[in-house]
Design an enzyme around this catalytic site. Structure first.
Site, short mmCIF file in Angstrom:
data_model
loop_
_atom_site.label_atom_id
_atom_site.label_comp_id
_atom_site.label_asym_id
_atom_site.label_seq_id
_atom_site.Cartn_x
_atom_site.Cartn_y
_atom_site.Cartn_z
N THR A 175 0.82 -1.21 0.00
CA THR A 175 0.00 0.00 0.00
C THR A 175 0.85 1.26 0.00
O THR A 175 1.87 1.34 0.69
CB THR A 175 -0.91 0.00 1.24
OG1 THR A 175 -1.76 -1.14 1.18
CG2 THR A 175 -1.77 1.26 1.29
N GLY A 214 2.33 -2.54 8.29
CA GLY A 214 2.41 -3.14 9.61
C GLY A 214 3.79 -3.68 9.90
O GLY A 214 4.42 -4.30 9.04
N GLU A 454 -6.58 -5.44 3.16
CA GLU A 454 -6.53 -6.61 2.27
C GLU A 454 -7.74 -6.64 1.36
O GLU A 454 -8.36 -7.69 1.15
CB GLU A 454 -6.37 -7.90 3.08
CG GLU A 454 -5.05 -7.92 3.85
CD GLU A 454 -4.48 -9.29 4.03
OE1 GLU A 454 -4.64 -10.13 3.14
OE2 GLU A 454 -3.87 -9.51 5.09
#
Length: 634
Positions: A175, A214, A454
């Site tokens: 992303t 993350g 996701e």
């Protein structure tokens, strides 16, 4: 007057300190029903074997789940911890579980049994703390699976065991600030330098910075980098690379800049970060080359010549993330419902007769209507999530497309359902729902992200409708029968529904299947006709899809809800006659009829009449009354 008040307060304090007996009062306090509490188990009966229902609901690896419940000895999360403390404790929990052998085989064992065990243990971690689960998901399901599925033998030997043992801490840098769902539009650029046999990764502009990654802010040592690949001035599209972003001491590597994404509404135990690359050089071997490769001289080679098919091959491994997100969402909904239903079986409010006892919340029809259809939906979706996992672990190249489409629809519906369920449970608990220790409000903040990560749910649902469109057009064009995506019912004649809907008909599984199939069939035909009509007026195919978004949304919802109904029917068909089969039948009927009641399509497109819809609504209320005695057991 103020002096009298001061004397009065002094007198009260003196009596308290000297432990003087209280002054006599005219008010008589007696223990009424509303001031008493008894656990629901003392008053509620179980109409079936709860342990057997639990086996059916969890579906697989019960002993492994119980083993992990047993070793989770850490205290409940401290919700007053700072973001820094939450991140530290999440990592400590992972290392504790590592020491206990929880992650053994998560990447190095490949059998369906090993994958199901991993799913089961991952779900248990999510029930305890979703920050813990999300960190594991980034490390194993994104970083680890990328190496496993995009890489080849050299990558597997170098990275998988070290990842499993946490000698390497991975993140997944896909992303960007400017691109999320539109992966094709990613702006990070990687070029190949044949003189040094290295790739050079660059962030060409601010919108190309990797965002929401993350594990990137603090813990990750390596990153999967999704980037455009430029070879001799030709863009070969999206490819996947391994880049080291920190050394073993936690120092950020040269030519990399990392910033923290900051505090979030939930999941603050996950260190989301931003990454910029400035001429970062990595070895040629760090291209994950199962789909395409670069020779030392700089020649691009791929067995998949079609760029669209190549792009699809790169996205296929992300399916496992959608499967686990969907199943974790359902376990979150289960926690919320367990709290809210137990509360409704102990909390009383108002009486229906003068001087009579106050009534349990769940004995009010309105409260049953709030919680029990959600309970039925959660059961139905549990069966669907279990089926999805079974299909995934037995996947073949031929089933990958169907798994992608089904998992997209299931992930969207289950995560939306979780958020709606948690909100209703929060309200159904009144003020107690606000207490963090009751978890419902906290789960809302933690799990909200599931609806957009996701795969944004709305985008995933558009992918479902487009896949159904393509399948329909292909079969019609070739004059072939429908085989894939559960559309084989369209090879039969159109179902004819009865005009009068009795209770017996409404609860009939064949009627329920027919009405769901009729809805899907009609919406698919309407959708393809509308797109074709728009194209006939000169609109492009893509713009025609955009203009038909309302039918697209109705169709994808119909597809996913029918898949869930089929999962319940399959589970029910395997059960022997008895109390569990009877209760699952009630759950199935409640699920089917509440879906009909809540979807305006049935009335909008004339599948049911106004009288029929009224019949459905009354039947849902009857089913809620019949589910009420089983509420605690369920």
């Amino acid at each position: 007057m103020s002096e009298n008040r001061a004397l009065q307060r002094a007198h009260v304090l003196a009596n308290h300190i000297l432990q003087s007996p209280p002054q006599p009062s005219n008010i008589s306090l007696t223990r009424e029903v509303c001031l008493q509490y008894t656990p629901p188990e003392l008053n509620e009966s179980y109409g079936f074997q709860v342990k057997e229902m639990r086996k059916l609901l969890d579906g697989h690896n019960l002993e492994d789940r119980d083993w992990l419940y047993g070793i989770m000895v850490f205290v409940s999360p401290d919700y007053n911890e700072t973001m820094k403390q939450q991140r530290e404790i999440s990592m400590k929990r992972i290392l504790y579980l590592l020491e206990k052998g929880v992650f053994k085989g998560w990447l190095t064992e490949t059998s369906p049994e090993a994958e199901l065990k991993k799913f089961a243990l991952y779900e248990v971690c999510g029930m305890y703390d979703y920050s813990l689960s999300a960190k594991l998901g980034v490390h194993f399901l994104l970083w680890g699976n990328a190496v496993k599925f995009f890489g080849t033998k050299r990558h597997h030997e170098k990275w998988l065991k070290n990842t499993e043992d946490y000698l390497v801490k991975g993140c997944f840098a896909m992303t960007e600030l400017g691109h999320g769902s539109n992966v094709r539009g990613i702006e990070t650029v990687t070029t190949y330098d044949p003189r040094t046999e290295e790739f050079v990764i660059n962030t060409p502009c601010e919108s190309a910075q990797k965002y929401w990654i993350g594990e990137a802010a603090i813990h990750a040592t390596h990153a999967i980098v999704i980037s455009q690949l430029d070879v001799n001035g030709t863009n070969q599209g999206i490819h996947v690379f391994i880049a080291q972003i920190r050394d073993q001491d936690g120092n950020i590597c040269p030519n990399i800049r990392i910033a923290d994404c900051g505090h979030k509404i939930g999941l603050n135990g996950v260190d989301n970060g931003r990454i910029w690359f400035d001429n970062l050089r990595i070895p040629r071997e760090n291209l994950l080359n199962s789909v395409a490769d670069i020779s030392p001289e700089g020649q691009y080679v791929s067995a998949i010549k079609n760029p669209d098919q190549r792009f699809g091959a790169f996205l296929a491994p992300l399916t496992s993330g959608r499967v686990t997100i969907a199943s974790c969402a359902i376990y979150s909904a289960k926690i919320g419902l367990a709290v809210a239903i137990r509360y409704s079986l102990s909390r009383r409010a108002f009486s229906v007769v003068v001087n009579g006892p106050e009534v349990l919340l769940l004995d009010y029809p309105s409260h049953q209507r709030r919680l029990l259809p959600l309970l039925a939906k959660t059961y139905a979706m549990s069966f669907a999530a279990n089926d999805m996992k079974m299909i995934y672990v037995k996947r073949t190249p031929e089933t990958n497309k169907e798994i992608h489409v089904v998992s997209s629809g299931i992930k969207a519906l289950l995560t939306w359902h979780n958020m709606r369920t948690l909100q209703e449970c929060r309200e159904a608990c009144g003020g107690q729902g606000l207490k963090t220790e009751n978890r419902v409000g906290h789960l809302k903040g933690e799990y909200d992200v599931q609806t957009t990560f996701e795969g944004d749910n709305n985008v995933l649902m558009q992918q479902v409708s487009k896949a159904l469109f393509a399948e329909y057009v292909s079969c019609k064009k070739r004059n072939k029968p429908f085989k894939g995506l559960g559309l084989d019912h369209m090879n039969s004649s159109r179902p004819v529904l009865p005009t009068q809907l009795t209770s017996c008909i409404l609860r009939c599984s064949q009627f329920q299947k027919h009405v769901f199939c009729l809805r899907e069939r009609d919406l698919l035909e309407r959708y393809t006709c509308e797109v074709a009509e728009l194209q006939g007026r000169g609109e492009s195919r893509e713009f025609s899809f955009l203009l038909s978004h309302q039918l697209s949304e109705d169709l994808s919802k119909a597809f996913a809800e029918k898949a869930i109904l089929q999962a319940v029917l399959d589970a029910e068909a395997k059960l022997p006659a008895g109390s569990i089969k009877d209760v699952v039948g009630l759950v199935r009927s409640t699920y089917a009829l509440i879906c009909i009641e809540e979807d305006p399509s049935f009335l909008r497109y004339g599948y049911l009449s106004r009288d029929n819809v009224g019949d459905v609504r009354r039947e849902v209320s009857k089913l809620c009354r019949e589910l009420r005695p089983h509420a605690l057991a369920l």
